[in-house]
Scaffold this motif. Structure first.
Motif, short mmCIF file in Angstrom:
data_model
loop_
_atom_site.label_atom_id
_atom_site.label_comp_id
_atom_site.label_asym_id
_atom_site.label_seq_id
_atom_site.Cartn_x
_atom_site.Cartn_y
_atom_site.Cartn_z
N VAL A 144 30.33 10.41 3.62
CA VAL A 144 29.02 10.28 4.26
C VAL A 144 28.39 11.66 4.34
N HIS A 145 27.08 11.69 4.46
CA HIS A 145 26.36 12.96 4.59
C HIS A 145 26.47 13.45 6.03
N THR A 146 26.88 14.69 6.17
CA THR A 146 26.99 15.28 7.50
C THR A 146 26.20 16.58 7.56
N PHE A 147 25.74 16.90 8.74
CA PHE A 147 24.96 18.11 9.00
C PHE A 147 25.60 18.82 10.21
N PRO A 148 25.23 20.05 10.46
CA PRO A 148 25.76 20.70 11.68
C PRO A 148 25.45 19.91 12.94
N GLU A 149 24.30 19.22 12.95
CA GLU A 149 23.97 18.34 14.07
C GLU A 149 23.35 17.08 13.48
N TYR A 150 23.22 16.04 14.31
CA TYR A 150 22.68 14.79 13.80
C TYR A 150 21.30 15.02 13.18
N THR A 151 21.11 14.49 11.98
CA THR A 151 19.84 14.64 11.27
C THR A 151 19.37 13.28 10.78
N ASN A 152 18.22 12.87 11.24
CA ASN A 152 17.64 11.59 10.82
C ASN A 152 16.89 11.78 9.51
N SER A 153 16.85 10.73 8.69
CA SER A 153 16.01 10.78 7.50
C SER A 153 14.56 11.00 7.91
N ASN A 154 13.83 11.74 7.09
CA ASN A 154 12.39 11.89 7.36
C ASN A 154 11.60 10.69 6.83
N HIS A 155 12.28 9.78 6.13
CA HIS A 155 11.68 8.56 5.59
C HIS A 155 10.50 8.86 4.68
N ARG A 156 10.55 10.03 4.03
CA ARG A 156 9.48 10.41 3.09
C ARG A 156 9.95 10.14 1.67
N LYS A 157 9.84 8.88 1.27
CA LYS A 157 10.34 8.48 -0.04
C LYS A 157 9.52 9.08 -1.18
N SER A 158 8.33 9.55 -0.86
CA SER A 158 7.49 10.20 -1.88
C SER A 158 8.12 11.50 -2.40
N THR A 159 9.11 12.02 -1.66
CA THR A 159 9.79 13.23 -2.14
C THR A 159 10.47 13.00 -3.48
N THR A 160 10.71 11.75 -3.84
CA THR A 160 11.35 11.43 -5.12
C THR A 160 10.61 12.06 -6.28
N ASN A 161 9.28 11.95 -6.28
CA ASN A 161 8.48 12.38 -7.43
C ASN A 161 7.52 13.53 -7.12
N ASP A 162 7.55 14.03 -5.91
CA ASP A 162 6.65 15.11 -5.52
C ASP A 162 6.95 16.37 -6.34
N PRO A 163 6.00 16.84 -7.17
CA PRO A 163 6.27 18.02 -8.00
C PRO A 163 6.35 19.32 -7.20
N TYR A 164 5.93 19.26 -5.94
CA TYR A 164 5.91 20.47 -5.11
C TYR A 164 6.93 20.39 -3.96
N VAL A 165 7.83 19.44 -4.02
CA VAL A 165 8.71 19.16 -2.89
C VAL A 165 9.69 20.31 -2.65
N SER A 166 9.97 20.56 -1.38
CA SER A 166 11.00 21.54 -1.02
C SER A 166 12.35 20.84 -1.00
N LYS A 167 13.39 21.59 -1.22
CA LYS A 167 14.73 21.02 -1.22
C LYS A 167 15.08 20.47 0.16
N THR A 168 14.67 21.15 1.20
CA THR A 168 15.02 20.69 2.55
C THR A 168 14.39 19.34 2.86
N ASP A 169 13.13 19.13 2.41
CA ASP A 169 12.48 17.84 2.64
C ASP A 169 13.12 16.75 1.78
N TYR A 170 13.42 17.09 0.54
CA TYR A 170 14.05 16.14 -0.38
C TYR A 170 15.40 15.69 0.17
N ASP A 171 16.22 16.65 0.57
CA ASP A 171 17.55 16.34 1.09
C ASP A 171 17.47 15.52 2.37
N LYS A 172 16.48 15.80 3.19
CA LYS A 172 16.38 15.09 4.46
C LYS A 172 16.06 13.61 4.23
#
Length: 617
Positions: free
Chosen positions: A260-288
């Motif tokens: 399972v995916h773990t973080f230093p503390e509980y991290t909820n998905s940002n539910h930003r599915k548009s990060t899939t194809n966003d050409p300007y997306v940051s890694k932190t937003d994509y991973d979230k």
């Protein structure tokens, strides 16, 4: 000296006792398998105390161990078996030994496959799918309303509690669904959800190989499928690969550290599915989006883990084979790692080439949704291997299309504009289309009970391209709004429980208006069932004008003309604009009313707020 000797003897005796203690096998998944599968490889997940210290062996004709993998967790082994084509069905022992001595054995079974199992036909354009939540549909067996080993107990007074609907309740009402014209049932998940509260939706699965005991058992599920099949109805299983429940048995002892995916503390998905194809997306937003948890009770599973990917591919194949399923729906599809999911989908489709899998793709535009359908021409060359997706773009358009007044981009033009972007899909006819589901308002709440809008919408849903999906209660105009809370919106079907004030499964238990809606939909769906022109016929539509939308479905044998008229007054529809589609026809008979329309005058008269489906002659 004496004390030392006693101590030495005690320690030696204790050590010998521990050494001789038999190994306890906690889990072997899958619990059994089948011979003559197209893929001869089988991965076994085996769980037991310090099992990684043991050697594993089998002795059965046609079966060999290809690999034994120890993970970074001592209580797991992954054992890869190769099952040769032609191997006989039967039982064999998987032996676990230490220093040459067998400490435990697990009897494994290989079963015969059903005849023509690999050729099974999944749901397709000929089907009408009915979505239900089993806990809220019908209680066929009150004896399983609460189960001792499962935490969340029966509480029908609590909107978020367990209400007692089950598999037997579904079986009891298969004839009702057949009468309506339903040919496929998608049930929200039936696998065990042993979360302490709000477990009725069963999307926080705690055991992927067992039906929740409050619904019944595995045999009951197979029996549901068999009884449905007798009535020409396919069972579609809801599969959840993105997350499990926090009460899942493996959460206390993960198979691998990165299961399972773990973080230093509980991290909820940002539910930003548009990060899939966003050409300007940051890694932190994509991973979230992809690695964050869907909810505090739903740990996010890592589809980059090859063992987990194989686990879910096999689990889905296991259920298809075991329960003789007619399709798969995969929950929260764009939250999963796309490459891992492509492997899962391809594994399933390789085993069952005529199967169908639909992914929940809660996105707003056809460009975003089409990305997830197999064969789409994507900017990055990605191929999802997922045959079907849910058409949320059309879903968002439908309520507005029938509620709004006409404008440049309002009203019925919304339907036209959505379908005009079908070139983005690899196969627009293999899309699941719907006006409501278990996560949305009931459409009749949106329409404020207007049955004319209901009939127009149902006409469109049943005759445009795609696979229509209804939600439980659509046929009797059930209402409910998400803003009132999920549990309130997901109301019990009236008559599904002994002692209910009325039984809407029967004509006598429905109001006059409900019977009007039921009969309308029943006639429409049963006509659709018998007319392949609506399943695969070519679609041609004309830009809506004057609150009227006209389109045609045609094949070599038949042409059907559909007219949806939203005008408050009688409408005189001129036909010359549609000559391209109807020039060789002189009349049409409405399948809904039986009325025949003569085209010789160059126009037809339409009643206000109505729709017609004309079989052209």
């Amino acid at each position: 000296m004496r004390a030392y000797l006693i101590s030495f003897l005690f320690i030696s005796f204790f050590s010998l006792n521990c050494f001789s203690k038999d190994l306890k096998i906690e889990k072997v998944e899958p619990m059994f398998w089948w011979v003559d599968m197209k893929n001869p490889s089988l991965q076994l997940l085996i769980h037991g105390d310090n099992i990684s210290e043991y050697d594993v062996s089998v002795n059965y004709a046609g079966v060999r161990i290809d690999d034994i993998i120890k993970t970074d967790m001592p209580n797991y082994l992954f054992v890869n078996l190769m099952i040769k084509q032609g191997t006989k069905a039967g039982h064999f022992d998987i032996n676990f030994s230490l220093d040459g001595k067998t400490k435990a054995s697990y009897q494994y079974e290989l079963k015969e496959r059903r005849e023509n199992s690999a050729k099974r036909i999944g749901f397709n354009e000929s089907d009408v799918m009915y979505l239900l939540m089993p806990d809220r549909f019908a209680n066929g067996n009150p004896n399983n309303d609460s189960v001792e080993k499962l935490t969340d107990k029966f509480d029908r007074e609590n909107p978020d509690g367990r209400h007692g609907g089950d598999i037997q309740g579904m079986i009891n009402h298969l004839d009702y669904l057949k009468e309506l014209g339903v040919t496929a049932i998608w049930s929200t998940p039936l696998m065990e959800d042993n979360q302490p509260t709000v477990s009725y939706h069963t999307y926080a699965i705690t055991d992927y190989y067992h039906i929740d005991a409050r619904y019944g058992n595995n045999d009951d599920y197979a029996r549901l499928s068999a009884e449905a099949k007798k009535r020409g109805i396919k069972i579609v299983m809801d599969v959840v690969t993105n997350h499990c429940g926090s009460a899942h048995w493996w959460m206390n002892d993960l198979p691998t550290k990165d299961w399972v995916h773990t973080f230093p503390e509980y991290t909820n998905s940002n539910h930003r599915k548009s990060t899939t194809n966003d050409p300007y997306v940051s890694k932190t937003d994509y991973d979230k989006n992809f690695n964050g948890w869907f909810d505090t009770s739903m740990p996010d599973l890592n589809q980059k883990n090859d063992f987990l990917v194989t686990y879910f591919a096999q689990n889905t194949i296991w259920w298809i084979e075991y329960a003789d399923l007619g399709g798969i729906r995969i929950d929260t599809y764009p939250y999963n790692d796309k490459h891992g999911m492509a492997v899962i989908c391809k594994s399933i489709m390789d085993e069952y080439p005529n199967m169908n899998i639909v992914g929940e793709s809660w996105l707003e535009t056809p460009a975003e949704i089409a990305y997830w359908q197999k064969g789409s021409l994507n900017h990055d060359g990605f191929n999802s291997e997922l045959p079907s997706v849910m058409d949320f773009s059309l879903f968002f358009a439908m309520p507005k299309a029938f509620n709004e007044k006409e404008g440049w981009s309002e009203g019925l033009i919304r339907l036209y504009n959505s379908l005009a972007l079908d070139y983005l899909y690899a196969d627009p006819y293999n899309l699941l289309i719907f006006a409501e589901n278990h996560d949305t308002d009931h459409i009749m709440s949106t329409f404020e009970g207007d049955i004319d809008k209901y009939k127009q919408l149902m006409t469109f849903l049943a005759t445009t391209r795609g696979i229509p999906q209804l939600y439980v209660g659509t046929e009797i105009l059930l209402e409910g709004k998400k803003s009132d809370g999920d549990g309130v919106m997901r109301i019990d079907f009236p008559g599904g429980w002994e002692g209910d004030e009325r039984n809407a499964f029967t004509a006598e238990g429905r109001t006059e208006k409900e019977n009007e809606a039921f009969d309308f939909l029943k006639n429409l769906l049963n006509w659709r069932k018998e007319n392949p022109v609506i399943h695969t016929g070519k679609l041609m539509h004309y830009i809506p004008e004057h609150n009227t939308y006209v389109y045609f479905r045609s094949n070599e044998d038949k042409t059907v003309m559909v007219v949806i008229n939203k005008n408050e007054k009688e409408q005189d529809l001129k036909l010359n604009r549609f000559e391209e589609s109807m020039k060789q026809f002189s009349s049409g008979t409405d399948v809904l009313s039986g009325k025949t329309y003569d085209f010789s005058n160059g126009s037809i008269s339409l009643a206000p707020n109505t729709s017609v489906i004309l079989e052209l002659k």
